[in-house]
Enzyme design. Structure first.
Site, PDB file in Angstrom:
ATOM      1  CD  GLU A 115      27.294 -16.392 -33.106  1.00  0.00           C
ATOM      2  OE1 GLU A 115      26.287 -15.803 -32.691  1.00  0.00           O
ATOM      3  OE2 GLU A 115      28.414 -16.229 -32.621  1.00  0.00           O
ATOM      4  CG  HIS A 230      20.392 -16.497 -27.418  1.00  0.00           C
ATOM      5  ND1 HIS A 230      20.407 -17.851 -27.645  1.00  0.00           N
ATOM      6  CD2 HIS A 230      21.546 -16.010 -27.937  1.00  0.00           C
ATOM      7  CE1 HIS A 230      21.543 -18.167 -28.279  1.00  0.00           C
ATOM      8  NE2 HIS A 230      22.246 -17.059 -28.474  1.00  0.00           N
ATOM      9  NE  ARG A 276      21.054 -14.720 -31.661  1.00  0.00           N
ATOM     10  CZ  ARG A 276      22.067 -14.138 -31.089  1.00  0.00           C
ATOM     11  NH1 ARG A 276      21.884 -13.073 -30.363  1.00  0.00           N
ATOM     12  NH2 ARG A 276      23.262 -14.623 -31.201  1.00  0.00           N
ATOM     13  CG  HIS A 337      20.825 -12.542 -25.908  1.00  0.00           C
ATOM     14  ND1 HIS A 337      21.700 -13.051 -24.996  1.00  0.00           N
ATOM     15  CD2 HIS A 337      21.542 -12.297 -27.045  1.00  0.00           C
ATOM     16  CE1 HIS A 337      22.918 -13.132 -25.538  1.00  0.00           C
ATOM     17  NE2 HIS A 337      22.846 -12.657 -26.779  1.00  0.00           N
ATOM     18  NE  ARG A 372      22.602  -8.272 -30.609  1.00  0.00           N
ATOM     19  CZ  ARG A 372      23.417  -9.263 -30.234  1.00  0.00           C
ATOM     20  NH1 ARG A 372      24.670  -9.274 -30.631  1.00  0.00           N
ATOM     21  NH2 ARG A 372      22.977 -10.234 -29.467  1.00  0.00           N
TER      22      ARG A 372
HETATM   23  P1  FAD Z   1      27.983  -3.926 -20.624  1.00  0.00           P
HETATM   24  O1  FAD Z   1      29.088  -4.781 -21.086  1.00  0.00           O
HETATM   25  O2  FAD Z   1      26.773  -4.608 -20.113  1.00  0.00           O
HETATM   26  O3  FAD Z   1      28.531  -2.979 -19.467  1.00  0.00           O
HETATM   27  C1  FAD Z   1      27.643  -2.169 -18.730  1.00  0.00           C
HETATM   28  C2  FAD Z   1      28.433  -1.412 -17.683  1.00  0.00           C
HETATM   29  O4  FAD Z   1      27.613  -0.393 -17.132  1.00  0.00           O
HETATM   30  C3  FAD Z   1      28.889  -2.264 -16.509  1.00  0.00           C
HETATM   31  O5  FAD Z   1      30.215  -1.904 -16.192  1.00  0.00           O
HETATM   32  C4  FAD Z   1      27.958  -1.830 -15.363  1.00  0.00           C
HETATM   33  O6  FAD Z   1      28.524  -1.935 -14.067  1.00  0.00           O
HETATM   34  C5  FAD Z   1      27.724  -0.383 -15.721  1.00  0.00           C
HETATM   35  N1  FAD Z   1      26.491   0.171 -15.148  1.00  0.00           N
HETATM   36  C6  FAD Z   1      25.203  -0.171 -15.415  1.00  0.00           C
HETATM   37  N2  FAD Z   1      24.357   0.575 -14.702  1.00  0.00           N
HETATM   38  C7  FAD Z   1      25.118   1.420 -13.962  1.00  0.00           C
HETATM   39  C8  FAD Z   1      24.825   2.431 -13.004  1.00  0.00           C
HETATM   40  N3  FAD Z   1      23.578   2.738 -12.632  1.00  0.00           N
HETATM   41  N4  FAD Z   1      25.867   3.108 -12.443  1.00  0.00           N
HETATM   42  C9  FAD Z   1      27.156   2.807 -12.758  1.00  0.00           C
HETATM   43  N5  FAD Z   1      27.482   1.859 -13.654  1.00  0.00           N
HETATM   44  C10 FAD Z   1      26.474   1.177 -14.250  1.00  0.00           C
HETATM   45  N6  FAD Z   1      27.398  -9.937 -28.270  1.00  0.00           N
HETATM   46  C11 FAD Z   1      28.233 -10.254 -29.284  1.00  0.00           C
HETATM   47  O7  FAD Z   1      28.474  -9.425 -30.167  1.00  0.00           O
HETATM   48  N7  FAD Z   1      28.809 -11.489 -29.332  1.00  0.00           N
HETATM   49  C12 FAD Z   1      28.586 -12.442 -28.398  1.00  0.00           C
HETATM   50  O8  FAD Z   1      29.140 -13.533 -28.456  1.00  0.00           O
HETATM   51  C13 FAD Z   1      27.705 -12.139 -27.328  1.00  0.00           C
HETATM   52  N8  FAD Z   1      27.432 -13.055 -26.376  1.00  0.00           N
HETATM   53  C14 FAD Z   1      26.687 -12.683 -25.304  1.00  0.00           C
HETATM   54  C15 FAD Z   1      26.509 -13.595 -24.261  1.00  0.00           C
HETATM   55  C16 FAD Z   1      25.813 -13.226 -23.126  1.00  0.00           C
HETATM   56  C17 FAD Z   1      25.639 -14.208 -22.006  1.00  0.00           C
HETATM   57  C18 FAD Z   1      25.269 -11.912 -23.025  1.00  0.00           C
HETATM   58  C19 FAD Z   1      24.527 -11.490 -21.795  1.00  0.00           C
HETATM   59  C20 FAD Z   1      25.409 -11.014 -24.070  1.00  0.00           C
HETATM   60  C21 FAD Z   1      26.124 -11.393 -25.215  1.00  0.00           C
HETATM   61  N9  FAD Z   1      26.316 -10.496 -26.258  1.00  0.00           N
HETATM   62  C22 FAD Z   1      27.143 -10.836 -27.295  1.00  0.00           C
HETATM   63  C23 FAD Z   1      25.832  -9.125 -26.171  1.00  0.00           C
HETATM   64  C24 FAD Z   1      26.984  -8.205 -25.719  1.00  0.00           C
HETATM   65  O9  FAD Z   1      27.776  -8.896 -24.773  1.00  0.00           O
HETATM   66  C25 FAD Z   1      26.472  -6.928 -25.092  1.00  0.00           C
HETATM   67  O10 FAD Z   1      25.493  -6.329 -25.894  1.00  0.00           O
HETATM   68  C26 FAD Z   1      27.635  -5.936 -24.933  1.00  0.00           C
HETATM   69  O11 FAD Z   1      28.707  -6.554 -24.249  1.00  0.00           O
HETATM   70  C27 FAD Z   1      27.176  -4.704 -24.177  1.00  0.00           C
HETATM   71  O12 FAD Z   1      28.310  -3.923 -23.905  1.00  0.00           O
HETATM   72  P2  FAD Z   1      28.134  -2.520 -23.176  1.00  0.00           P
HETATM   73  O13 FAD Z   1      29.488  -1.950 -23.037  1.00  0.00           O
HETATM   74  O14 FAD Z   1      27.102  -1.724 -23.867  1.00  0.00           O
HETATM   75  O15 FAD Z   1      27.514  -2.890 -21.732  1.00  0.00           O
HETATM   76  C1  SIN Z   2      25.843 -16.323 -28.722  1.00  0.00           C
HETATM   77  O1  SIN Z   2      26.984 -16.722 -28.511  1.00  0.00           O
HETATM   78  O2  SIN Z   2      24.917 -17.046 -29.110  1.00  0.00           O
HETATM   79  C2  SIN Z   2      25.540 -14.876 -28.472  1.00  0.00           C
HETATM   80  C3  SIN Z   2      25.972 -14.074 -29.613  1.00  0.00           C
HETATM   81  C4  SIN Z   2      25.310 -12.734 -29.610  1.00  0.00           C
HETATM   82  O3  SIN Z   2      24.385 -12.481 -28.855  1.00  0.00           O
HETATM   83  O4  SIN Z   2      25.699 -11.896 -30.429  1.00  0.00           O
END
Ligand code: FAD
Ligand code: SIN
Length: 524
Positions: A115, A230, A276, A337, A372
């Site tokens: 990537e 993104h 990015r 993103h 990032r």
């Molecule tokens: P999240 O996975 O967002 O989880 C948040 C949790 O908090 C959820 O369970 C939610 O219900 C809970 N929550 C929030 N507010 C409250 C509240 N007030 N009360 C109770 N619960 C609450 N990163 C990569 O490294 N590789 C990738 O390929 C990639 N692709 C992506 C594609 C997309 C479409 C997106 C949106 C992001 C992508 N990212 C990727 C980024 C990555 O997915 C996120 O940064 C990461 O998953 C965040 O994980 P997290 O556990 O911090 O939060």
């Molecule tokens: C993507 O698949 O382009 C998202 C990857 C990332 O946000 O880390």
């Protein structure tokens, strides 16, 4: 409103990669509640497409992953945090595989893709473009195997309960009941802020709740101005916004303007695989120059069967909206993103409030600096989720459970008479236009003035998800805007059109605190 009290050893707010990984670390050491505000499987984690970066291929080394991460962070990474990420990453991925995670293979070897801004192929992926779903599946199964973990879905955290700068629990609304959950240590893992912007790849849960909750509780937040946009989300007035993974360009897809011309090479030597922020701004320039509201992603350099096999989710989703990606150009434009800033923590996930820990996208260890590196956040969730779980357990050893407590303001507030949906839509549009990919003093000051008009909403007492989300979005928008105004230079994902240089204070971080306001703090 009916109120009740619960006591556990550990409270984890959030069920994405960071919260789940922390839960697995804590599960053998006490009773845990994991809260999610929606279904248990609804998180950014579940939508992750491209993959997870890790230096495991024969041609790679942790030192090269380290260098690429530092370079993407544009001088602001916490170097120790990066070292930990790249060194501990391989062990945690092997562990995930031992728990049943299936990553795509070429023959019997793991398959790595590339990537933007990675100098090696180092991104593991699953089911082509559904890596997040696989991570979520494996982590949830593992969590389920521990009887000590209780999961509460549709449980919205209203606020943390803090006494003398020590966090002892959280107030949570679930099924018309206000539950005060007390715990020895509390972990925030609430994810990001994409929903603050009208164009975003993020799911509806990403409303910056954790940042607002931590700010109200008196925690310090860091580097909130750094939002990653993104370059490629599906652009259509009649279809939902949908991420088109950077892995498409990693495999050979190219961007073209509406006149069919490739353009990214004019802006950066790495062309379509430039960082990015550069690609997102290049797209904005091309859109302005051609008077269009999108550019195109062209997959014609890729074999059709390969595209269907490698990107099944993207292929089928685009097809639903009448775009056959094996033949048609895909209309795309940038979208919010990821947020690099967040609740300030040390390398064990400790925040500035005793007993309160943070991990994942809501937290800021400084590992991503000003920008990032792609696919580093799932890895961050594993590495720092695990570290945070460990330190939350160590902290709890010497903490007595809470015996008595006075919670104020348990009354159900009157329903809000404002049209909060309208305010939310205006806020998202304003953040996109004035605090978006390209900012300047004038646009930021205009945003600040509008946010001031809405400030009374951030002080209101609400107990419904819809109201609380708007309140939290407004607070988090204020923190982002104030930090972006303070950072008077362009660095990483923060681009000020009025100041081209990096600014005199560029080595410093911005900090937000309820009492101290938004200020600079120490050099790195
Ligand atoms: P999240 O996975 O967002 O989880 C948040 C949790 O908090 C959820 O369970 C939610 O219900 C809970 N929550 C929030 N507010 C409250 C509240 N007030 N009360 C109770 N619960 C609450 N990163 C990569 O490294 N590789 C990738 O390929 C990639 N692709 C992506 C594609 C997309 C479409 C997106 C949106 C992001 C992508 N990212 C990727 C980024 C990555 O997915 C996120 O940064 C990461 O998953 C965040 O994980 P997290 O556990 O911090 O939060
Ligand atoms: C993507 O698949 O382009 C998202 C990857 C990332 O946000 O880390």
């Amino acid at each position: 409103m009916k109120t009740s009290i619960e006591k556990v050893d550990f409270l984890i707010i959030g069920g994405g990669v960071a919260g789940l990984r922390a839960a697995i670390e804590l599960a053998p050491r006490g009773r845990i509640i994991v809260l999610t505000k929606d279904k248990f499987t609804e998180s950014s984690t579940g939508y992750a497409q491209g993959g997870i970066a890790v230096a495991l291929s024969d041609e790679d080394e942790v030192g090269i992953h380290y260098e690429d991460t530092i370079k993407a962070g544009d001088g602001l990474c916490n170097e120790e945090a990066v070292r930990i990420l790249v060194e501990e990453g391989p062990r945690l991925i092997r562990e995930l595989i031992s728990w049943g995670a299936e990553f795509d293979k070429e023959g019997s070897n793991l398959s790595f893709t590339r990537e933007a801004a990675h100098s090696k192929k180092r991104i593991l992926h699953s089911h082509g473009d559904s890596t997040g779903k696989e991570l979520e599946r494996v982590l949830i199964n593992k969590v389920r195997s521990f009887p000590s973990v209780v999961r509460y879905d549709f449980a919205f955290t209203v606020d943390l309960i803090v006494v003398n700068n020590r966090c002892i629990g959280a107030s949570v609304v679930r099924r018309n009941e206000l539950i005060n959950i007390f715990a020895k240590s509390i972990i925030l893992a609430t994810g990001g802020t994409g929903q603050l912007f009208s164009r975003t790849t993020n799911p509806p849960i990403a409303t910056g709740d954790g940042m607002a909750i931590a700010y109200r509780a008196g925690a310090v937040l860091q580097d909130m101005e750094f939002i990653q946009f993104h370059p490629t989300s599906f652009y259509s007035l009649s279809a939902p916004q949908f991420l088109l993974s950077e892995a498409l360009r990693g495999e050979g897809a190219v961007l073209k303007n509406i006149n069919g011309e490739q353009f990214v090479q004019k802006y950066h030597a790495m062309a379509d695989l430039a960082p990015r922020d550069t690609v997102a701004r290049a797209i904005v320039s091309e859109m302005v120059n051609t008077g269009a509201n999108h550019v195109y992603l062209d997959l014609s350099p890729l074999d059709n069967d390969f595209v269907k096999k490698r990107f099944p989710l993207i292929y089928s989703t685009c097809l639903q909206f009448n775009v056959d990606i094996t033949h048609d150009l895909i209309p795309v434009s940038p979208a919010a993103h990821y947020i690099m800033g967040g609740v300030k923590t040390d390398l064990q996930g400790k925040t500035t409030i005793e007993g309160l820990f943070a991990s994942g996208e809501v937290a800021c260890t400084g590992v991503h600096g000003a920008n990032r590196l792609a696919s580093n956040s799932l890895l961050e969730g594993l590495v720092y989720g695990s570290r945070t779980g460990k330190s939350a357990a160590e902290y709890a050893v010497n903490v007595q459970g809470q015996d008595s407590f006075q919670i104020r303001n348990q009354e159900r507030p009157k329903p809000c008479e404002l049209n909060l949906d309208e305010i939310k839509t205006s806020l998202k549009q304003m953040m996109w236009e004035k605090v978006g990919i390209i900012r300047c003093e004038e646009s930021l000051k205009a945003a600040k003035a509008k946010l001031k008009e809405w400030d009374f909403i951030t002080k209101a007492h609400f107990l419904s998800r819809q109201e609380l989300e708007v309140k939290n979005m407004l607070t988090t928008a204020q923190l982002i805007t104030d930090s972006a105004l303070l950072r008077d230079g362009s660095i990483g994902a923060h681009y000020r059109s009025d100041i081209k240089g990096r600014g005199l204070n560029w080595r410093s971080h911005t900090e937000c605190h309820r009492e101290k306001g938004t200020t600079w703090y120490s050099e790195q």
